[in-house]
Motif scaffolding. Structure first.
Motif, PDB file in Angstrom:
ATOM      1  N   LYS A   1       9.234  -2.194  -5.212  1.00  0.00           N
ATOM      2  CA  LYS A   1       8.622  -2.799  -6.404  1.00  0.00           C
ATOM      3  C   LYS A   1       7.223  -2.234  -6.621  1.00  0.00           C
ATOM      4  N   ALA A   2       6.436  -2.087  -5.545  1.00  0.00           N
ATOM      5  CA  ALA A   2       5.094  -1.526  -5.659  1.00  0.00           C
ATOM      6  C   ALA A   2       5.143  -0.060  -6.066  1.00  0.00           C
ATOM      7  N   ALA A   3       6.197   0.646  -5.632  1.00  0.00           N
ATOM      8  CA  ALA A   3       6.339   2.070  -5.959  1.00  0.00           C
ATOM      9  C   ALA A   3       6.779   2.290  -7.398  1.00  0.00           C
ATOM     10  N   SER A   4       7.321   1.267  -8.052  1.00  0.00           N
ATOM     11  CA  SER A   4       7.709   1.325  -9.467  1.00  0.00           C
ATOM     12  C   SER A   4       8.617   2.503  -9.774  1.00  0.00           C
TER      13      SER A   4
ATOM     14  N   ALA B   1      -5.164   3.618   8.343  1.00  0.00           N
ATOM     15  CA  ALA B   1      -5.032   2.219   7.944  1.00  0.00           C
ATOM     16  C   ALA B   1      -6.394   1.637   7.577  1.00  0.00           C
ATOM     17  N   GLU B   2      -6.368   0.629   6.722  1.00  0.00           N
ATOM     18  CA  GLU B   2      -7.609  -0.023   6.336  1.00  0.00           C
ATOM     19  C   GLU B   2      -8.262  -0.678   7.542  1.00  0.00           C
ATOM     20  N   GLY B   3      -9.575  -0.568   7.605  1.00  0.00           N
ATOM     21  CA  GLY B   3     -10.307  -1.156   8.715  1.00  0.00           C
ATOM     22  C   GLY B   3     -10.358  -0.224   9.909  1.00  0.00           C
ATOM     23  N   VAL B   4      -9.206   0.148  10.431  1.00  0.00           N
ATOM     24  CA  VAL B   4      -9.135   0.995  11.623  1.00  0.00           C
ATOM     25  C   VAL B   4      -9.433   2.447  11.276  1.00  0.00           C
TER      26      VAL B   4
ATOM     27  N   ASN C   1       0.817  -1.208   0.000  1.00  0.00           N
ATOM     28  CA  ASN C   1       0.000   0.000   0.000  1.00  0.00           C
ATOM     29  C   ASN C   1       0.855   1.263   0.000  1.00  0.00           C
ATOM     30  N   VAL C   2       1.879   1.299   0.840  1.00  0.00           N
ATOM     31  CA  VAL C   2       2.730   2.489   0.888  1.00  0.00           C
ATOM     32  C   VAL C   2       3.454   2.674  -0.439  1.00  0.00           C
ATOM     33  N   GLY C   3       3.916   1.580  -1.028  1.00  0.00           N
ATOM     34  CA  GLY C   3       4.557   1.672  -2.336  1.00  0.00           C
ATOM     35  C   GLY C   3       3.607   2.192  -3.397  1.00  0.00           C
ATOM     36  N   ALA C   4       2.367   1.700  -3.391  1.00  0.00           N
ATOM     37  CA  ALA C   4       1.375   2.165  -4.367  1.00  0.00           C
ATOM     38  C   ALA C   4       1.049   3.636  -4.149  1.00  0.00           C
ATOM     39  N   ILE C   5       1.016   4.076  -2.888  1.00  0.00           N
ATOM     40  CA  ILE C   5       0.750   5.486  -2.596  1.00  0.00           C
ATOM     41  C   ILE C   5       1.907   6.352  -3.072  1.00  0.00           C
ATOM     42  N   LEU C   6       3.129   5.882  -2.904  1.00  0.00           N
ATOM     43  CA  LEU C   6       4.282   6.611  -3.441  1.00  0.00           C
ATOM     44  C   LEU C   6       4.168   6.754  -4.959  1.00  0.00           C
ATOM     45  N   ARG C   7       3.729   5.705  -5.615  1.00  0.00           N
ATOM     46  CA  ARG C   7       3.579   5.744  -7.071  1.00  0.00           C
ATOM     47  C   ARG C   7       2.538   6.783  -7.473  1.00  0.00           C
ATOM     48  N   SER C   8       1.403   6.824  -6.779  1.00  0.00           N
ATOM     49  CA  SER C   8       0.379   7.821  -7.066  1.00  0.00           C
ATOM     50  C   SER C   8       0.868   9.221  -6.730  1.00  0.00           C
TER      51      SER C   8
ATOM     52  N   ASN D   1      -9.617   0.363  -0.780  1.00  0.00           N
ATOM     53  CA  ASN D   1      -8.243   0.160  -0.346  1.00  0.00           C
ATOM     54  C   ASN D   1      -7.598   1.522  -0.143  1.00  0.00           C
ATOM     55  N   VAL D   2      -6.750   1.646   0.885  1.00  0.00           N
ATOM     56  CA  VAL D   2      -6.175   2.951   1.215  1.00  0.00           C
ATOM     57  C   VAL D   2      -5.349   3.524   0.067  1.00  0.00           C
ATOM     58  N   SER D   3      -4.683   2.670  -0.705  1.00  0.00           N
ATOM     59  CA  SER D   3      -3.902   3.187  -1.829  1.00  0.00           C
ATOM     60  C   SER D   3      -4.816   3.701  -2.935  1.00  0.00           C
ATOM     61  N   ASN D   4      -5.979   3.057  -3.141  1.00  0.00           N
ATOM     62  CA  ASN D   4      -6.941   3.552  -4.122  1.00  0.00           C
ATOM     63  C   ASN D   4      -7.532   4.884  -3.672  1.00  0.00           C
ATOM     64  N   ALA D   5      -7.845   4.979  -2.380  1.00  0.00           N
ATOM     65  CA  ALA D   5      -8.384   6.230  -1.840  1.00  0.00           C
ATOM     66  C   ALA D   5      -7.371   7.357  -1.990  1.00  0.00           C
ATOM     67  N   ALA D   6      -6.097   7.052  -1.748  1.00  0.00           N
ATOM     68  CA  ALA D   6      -5.052   8.063  -1.893  1.00  0.00           C
ATOM     69  C   ALA D   6      -4.960   8.539  -3.335  1.00  0.00           C
ATOM     70  N   ALA D   7      -5.027   7.615  -4.282  1.00  0.00           N
ATOM     71  CA  ALA D   7      -4.939   7.981  -5.697  1.00  0.00           C
ATOM     72  C   ALA D   7      -6.091   8.896  -6.102  1.00  0.00           C
ATOM     73  N   ILE D   8      -7.310   8.589  -5.639  1.00  0.00           N
ATOM     74  CA  ILE D   8      -8.470   9.416  -5.978  1.00  0.00           C
ATOM     75  C   ILE D   8      -8.326  10.810  -5.360  1.00  0.00           C
ATOM     76  N   ALA D   9      -7.890  10.862  -4.103  1.00  0.00           N
ATOM     77  CA  ALA D   9      -7.720  12.152  -3.430  1.00  0.00           C
ATOM     78  C   ALA D   9      -6.632  12.981  -4.102  1.00  0.00           C
ATOM     79  N   LEU D  10      -5.557  12.346  -4.507  1.00  0.00           N
ATOM     80  CA  LEU D  10      -4.479  13.062  -5.188  1.00  0.00           C
ATOM     81  C   LEU D  10      -4.930  13.562  -6.559  1.00  0.00           C
ATOM     82  N   TYR D  11      -5.728  12.779  -7.251  1.00  0.00           N
ATOM     83  CA  TYR D  11      -6.286  13.251  -8.529  1.00  0.00           C
ATOM     84  C   TYR D  11      -7.186  14.465  -8.313  1.00  0.00           C
ATOM     85  N   ALA D  12      -8.024  14.398  -7.264  1.00  0.00           N
ATOM     86  CA  ALA D  12      -8.892  15.537  -6.962  1.00  0.00           C
ATOM     87  C   ALA D  12      -8.072  16.780  -6.649  1.00  0.00           C
ATOM     88  N   ALA D  13      -6.970  16.597  -5.923  1.00  0.00           N
ATOM     89  CA  ALA D  13      -6.107  17.732  -5.596  1.00  0.00           C
ATOM     90  C   ALA D  13      -5.437  18.284  -6.848  1.00  0.00           C
TER      91      ALA D  13
END
Length: 263
Positions: free
Chosen positions: A161-164, A218-221, A129-136, A247-259
């Motif tokens: 690897k997730a951060a690509s 975090a997801e869930g909490v 998730n953190v790697g995917a958020i870095l990518r977004s 998923n928190v990484s998906n939510a981050a991507a949407i929020a970053l796109y909105a920003a």
């Protein structure tokens, strides 16, 4: 590999990996990265100190650019590389051991750039998730991500690897006290929006035009109570009732796109 001309990239405090063949961890004081994008970005990063590259012939051919003379390379077969990385990790014929990235501090990235948000993560511990958020964050031009020193993943191969490649380009600030970091962001002029499914406001309706910090839990909490209390406002994404949350990484991507698309 030829250095890329750009401004010096600031980095977050990295965890120090312990040695262990077959664990995906580097030797003492080193991290082990794998996969073409992660390895290539690290090789191009002038802030990295490289120790050794293990590579298949195909992996070497896939790299963009030339390695420096006398670069330490050990040619290997794919099965050999599989013993150097995490179990079943897709190494793509490349494994690099290198030094951890240098620390970066909050005041170095909190410059109040109105069009570059900062992403604050509250106890998001999954490296994928953190790697995917870095990518977004890299894709949408975020200024940095901020995590707590504890309750956050260490720098390493799974995350990279997730951060690509984004681990090398997006500053990662690790702080001791996340609530205090949010206070410092407010003092620097940032409007702090916490994403929470129970919020009444919709993110797009309360998006500011000035410096912005997007805070995710975090997801869930979700966000801890103290962290939510340090946000200026809580907002939700307008998802349907068919699914409980993203998923928190998906939510981050949407929020970053909105920003990135705010007027």
């Amino acid at each position: 590999m030829a250095k890329v001309e750009r401004k010096r990239a600031l980095r977050g405090r990295a965890g120090r990996m312990k040695g262990g063949r077959g664990s995906g961890q580097g030797s003492a004081g080193q991290v082990r990265l794998w996969g073409r994008h992660a390895v290539e970005a690290a090789l191009k990063n002038p802030e990295r100190q490289h120790r050794k590259l293990w590579a298949t012939p195909e992996g070497l051919d896939s790299l963009d650019g030339e390695l420096p003379p006398h670069f330490p390379i050990e040619r290997a077969q794919a099965a050999d590389l599989a013993r150097l990385v995490a179990k079943d990790a897709p190494h793509q014929g490349l494994v690099l051991e290198c030094a951890s990235l240098e620390d970066v501090f909050l005041d170095e990235v909190a410059l109040g750039e109105a069009d570059r948000p900062i992403v604050v993560l509250d106890q998001v511990t999954d490296p994928h998730n953190v790697g995917a958020i870095l990518r977004s964050a890299a894709a949408f031009g975020a200024a940095a991500i901020v995590t707590q020193d504890r309750h956050a993943p260490l720098e390493g191969g799974v995350l990279a690897k997730a951060a690509s490649g984004a681990l090398e380009t997006v500053p990662w600030v690790r702080v001791v006290n996340l609530a205090r970091a949010l206070e410092e962001l407010a003092e620097a002029g940032y409007w702090r929006i916490g994403l929470a499914g129970e919020a009444e406001a919709v993110l797009a309706d309360i998006m500011p035009t000035g410096p912005l910090a997007i805070v995710l839990g975090a997801e869930g909490v979700g966000l801890r109570q103290n962290i939510a209390a340090h946000c200026d406002v809580l907002a939700k994404l307008p998802i349907t009732s068919v699914i409980e949350s993203l998923n928190v990484s998906n939510a981050a991507a949407i929020a970053l796109y909105a920003a990135a698309t705010r007027s």
